[in-house]
Motif scaffolding. Structure first.
Motif, PDB file in Angstrom:
ATOM      1  N   LEU A 538      -6.405 -45.029  35.563  1.00 36.36           N
ATOM      2  CA  LEU A 538      -6.333 -45.149  34.107  1.00 36.36           C
ATOM      3  C   LEU A 538      -7.663 -45.609  33.527  1.00 36.36           C
ATOM      4  O   LEU A 538      -8.080 -45.144  32.463  1.00 36.36           O
ATOM      5  N   ALA A 539      -8.344 -46.533  34.226  1.00 35.93           N
ATOM      6  CA  ALA A 539      -9.640 -47.012  33.754  1.00 35.93           C
ATOM      7  C   ALA A 539     -10.667 -45.892  33.722  1.00 35.93           C
ATOM      8  O   ALA A 539     -11.551 -45.862  32.857  1.00 35.93           O
ATOM      9  N   SER A 540     -10.559 -44.935  34.666  1.00 31.89           N
ATOM     10  CA  SER A 540     -11.494 -43.813  34.690  1.00 31.89           C
ATOM     11  C   SER A 540     -11.223 -42.809  33.574  1.00 31.89           C
ATOM     12  O   SER A 540     -12.083 -41.998  33.236  1.00 31.89           O
ATOM     13  N   GLN A 541     -10.016 -42.866  32.988  1.00 32.24           N
ATOM     14  CA  GLN A 541      -9.621 -41.898  31.967  1.00 32.24           C
ATOM     15  C   GLN A 541      -9.696 -42.456  30.545  1.00 32.24           C
ATOM     16  O   GLN A 541      -9.725 -41.689  29.582  1.00 32.24           O
ATOM     17  N   SER A 542      -9.699 -43.777  30.404  1.00 32.83           N
ATOM     18  CA  SER A 542      -9.599 -44.390  29.072  1.00 32.83           C
ATOM     19  C   SER A 542     -10.465 -45.639  28.993  1.00 32.83           C
ATOM     20  O   SER A 542     -10.288 -46.570  29.787  1.00 32.83           O
TER      21      SER A 542
END
Length: 651
Positions: A538-542
């Protein structure tokens, strides 16, 4: 008449209200109410900005070649709030004014009255300048409110220029019977009047110093406030005010202009503010409030200090009495202010750390843990319709607006001529519902008059069928015809916010339930649903979820993180898109795009935009609305271009 004046002192039937204000200590609470509101507004602004900070983490250096930008200059809003609980209202005599206490705002005393008048509740506002000249005027924007036990509101707005001590307001604000049935709390009535001073004349003391054209030879910039020009020094103002330093010497277009306009400022207040900056003893009881407002707004510590000292001298005279009567109330308020201030310090510290960091920086494990307030997605709608030739409407017949699509639900409103009243209703029709569905809504109904005077009522309702809900007695038909028709037509708006839905989502493509526990390291809680997901993914996407889950916030150390103000079905489809599923269609795209923009998830933003550009069957107006709300630039350009072409062809 709907609006009329009321004599201030001459009517022998007028009575001072015998009960105290709200409770006894409400006057003290109201004096600091503005301070709490100010802190709360700062919190909201700061908390929203945190979610976007990581976008700029790589921009460690200022680009000197960047184009000159425009600075949005703050405006000083001279606002007031009268609030009173009128007790034992059912016993009020017909034709008698019942008054609240006088309250001082910006060198003017204000109070309100209520009146039982020919089967109606009337509400009026009176003003009394403290040191007026022979000719004076105060132009005010006023919003009158009656608040019911559930927090729903009936409100009416009006702009009025006061030139005497007479009261102005609404003699037919509500039908007395409806007021007694819906708005009394243990026999008492809560009334508020929110005011904004737009302009004043004839209420000021003599000026000590000139800033007119006679000062042209010692000035290098002209500050324009309304119709008044002030000849001043850039360097001096910049040395006194952080805002003027940015405005006049920073990388903004105003720094290259010989004249700079300040909007929303009272020229008299600005004159006294300048006098204080230039060393004059300009502060007294008549102007301290206006000067202090500008000093705070423009970040001018010298003026702030002088204003504070003056207020301190005034307050000493009342200190003993206030401490004896209101010590407990003040303590509670101080505690609340301290709480908000502590939250501000924590969040501001977080912003400072985030703005200095970049994507390659490491998390400082020794840094103190702070809290991040997660953003919320507001699923809002607006219906607006002009009903034509309203005076010819047949009794008992609903006249409808067109259906409009908001978040996978179609909405429309109707008006009806019902027993000498105007009724307003809202209908909904889910596009792809299950057998059992519900939509809980906050609704604000508005009728807008020719001078933008507004009558509004709020209501919260849970829809479970296609029936319409609203007010059968929104306005008296006669008053509507007299005050609210524009060339025989009626402008009606309904603003809505979807709070919660059930039974509107399509079948899920992917699971994020407990079956995914072994491939997850955090649980995101959305209302009653739990989503088992990967922090790193999720951190890599947002960027927002990166700050939330991997930053120096308490959430990064929690096994469960709660996201408030998010619809669980929308979040399910948002995750599905992140995890590679083709989850976007016309029933889901609006909610998914809203979350993608809120959480700054570029992959999902791109996929939503591509779907709306290519496959969506929504009309151009709806696509433009989504593009504007969710910052989809390519889609917005396409829609605006096609709509412009269509209008050109129609012409």
């Amino acid at each position: 008449m709907l609006r009329e004046t009321a004599s201030n002192e001459s009517d022998k039937n007028e009575k001072e209200l015998e009960t105290e204000l709200i409770p006894e200590d409400a006057q003290v609470l109201q004096k600091v109410d503005g301070k709490i509101d100010e802190l709360s507004d700062r919190l909201k602004s700061i908390e929203e900005s945190i979610s976007k900070l990581s976008k700029s983490n790589d921009d460690s250096e200022i680009d000197e070649s960047a184009p000159t930008t425009n600075l949005t200059i703050p405006e000083s809003k001279k606002k007031s709030k009268l609030q009173h609980v009128f007790r034992n209202v059912s016993n009020f005599e017909n034709g008698v004014h019942y008054f609240s206490e006088w309250q001082d705002y910006f060198n003017v005393k204000w109070r309100m009255s209520v009146l039982h008048h020919n089967g109606h509740l009337g509400i009026f506002v009176f003003c009394q300048p403290i040191v007026p000249t022979d000719q004076w005027s105060i132009r005010m924007k006023l919003e009158f409110k009656v608040i019911d036990p559930t927090g729903n509101v009936v409100s009416r707005t009006w702009e009025r220029c006061y030139g005497s001590n007479d009261g102005w307001g609404f003699s037919k604000f509500l039908e007395w019977e409806d007021m007694e049935e819906w708005h009394l709390v243990n026999g008492n009535l809560i009334v508020e009047v929110h005011g904004e001073i737009v302009e004043t004349t004839g209420m000021r003391k003599e000026k000590v110093r000139k800033f007119d054209e006679s000062q042209k030879d010692v000035s290098d910039v002209i500050i324009v406030v309304r119709d008044t020009k002030f000849y001043v020094s850039k360097m001096f103002l910049a040395s006194q005010s952080s805002v003027f330093k940015a405005l006049l010497l920073g990388n903004f277009s105003e720094s290259n202009q010989s004249e700079v306009t300040l909007n929303g400022i009272d020229p008299d207040d600005f004159h006294y503010f300048l006098e204080v900056l230039y060393g004059e003893s300009a502060i007294d009881d008549t102007n301290v409030e206006g000067v202090a407002l500008l000093a705070d707004m423009y970040g001018a510590p010298t003026a702030i200090r002088k204003s504070t000292n003056e207020e301190g001298n005034i307050e000493k005279e009342l200190e003993t009495e206030l401490m004896s009567k209101n010590a407990q109330v003040l303590q509670k308020v101080d505690d609340k202010i301290d709480e908000l201030s502590d939250r501000l310090k924590s969040i501001e510290a977080s912003i400072s750390k985030l703005s200095k960091s970049n994507d390659d920086s490491k998390i400082d494990e020794s840094a103190p843990t702070t809290y991040l307030i997660s953003p919320e997605s507001k699923k809002k709608s607006k219906l607006q319709h002009v009903f034509r030739n309203v005076s010819n409407f047949m009794m008992g017949v609903h006249y409808f607006s067109e259906w409009e699509d908001f978040f996978n639900v179609q909405w429309r409103m109707s008006v009806i001529h019902h027993n000498d009243h105007l009724g307003v209703f809202v209908f909904c029709q889910p596009i792809a519902p299950t057998d059992q569905w519900s939509i809980r809504m906050k609704l604000e109904f508005k009728v807008i008059g020719p001078t933008e005077n507004v009558v509004s009522r709020t209501w919260e309702r849970c829809y479970q069928s296609k029936d319409g809900w609203g007010f059968s007695k929104f306005l008296e038909w006669e008053d509507m015809e007299e005050w609210h028709l524009v060339n025989g037509n009626l402008i009606v708006e309904v603003h809505g916010e979807i709070l919660e839905t059930t039974g509107l989502g399509r079948e899920k493509m992917r699971r994020f339930d407990e079956s995914q526990k072994d491939v997850s390291d955090v649980i995101l809680v959305v209302r009653d649903s739990k989503f088992y997901v990967s922090k790193m993914f999720l951190a890599s996407q947002s960027s927002v979820l990166k700050v939330l889950l991997l930053g120096s916030f308490s959430e990064s150390k929690q096994s469960e993180v709660t996201l408030n103000g998010v619809d669980p079905d929308d979040f399910q489809y948002f995750l599905e898109v992140l995890y590679g599923e083709p989850a976007i269609d016309d029933t889901t795209v609006e909610g998914v795009a809203l979350l993608a923009d809120m959480y700054d998830a570029p992959t999902v933003i791109r996929k939503c935009e591509e779907f709306l550009l290519g496959k969506s069957e929504k009309d151009l107006e709806k696509k433009l609305e989504i593009a504007t709300r969710c910052n989809l630039k390519k889609l917005k350009e396409m829609c605006e271009s096609e709509l412009s072409f269509i209008r050109l062809m129609d012409d």
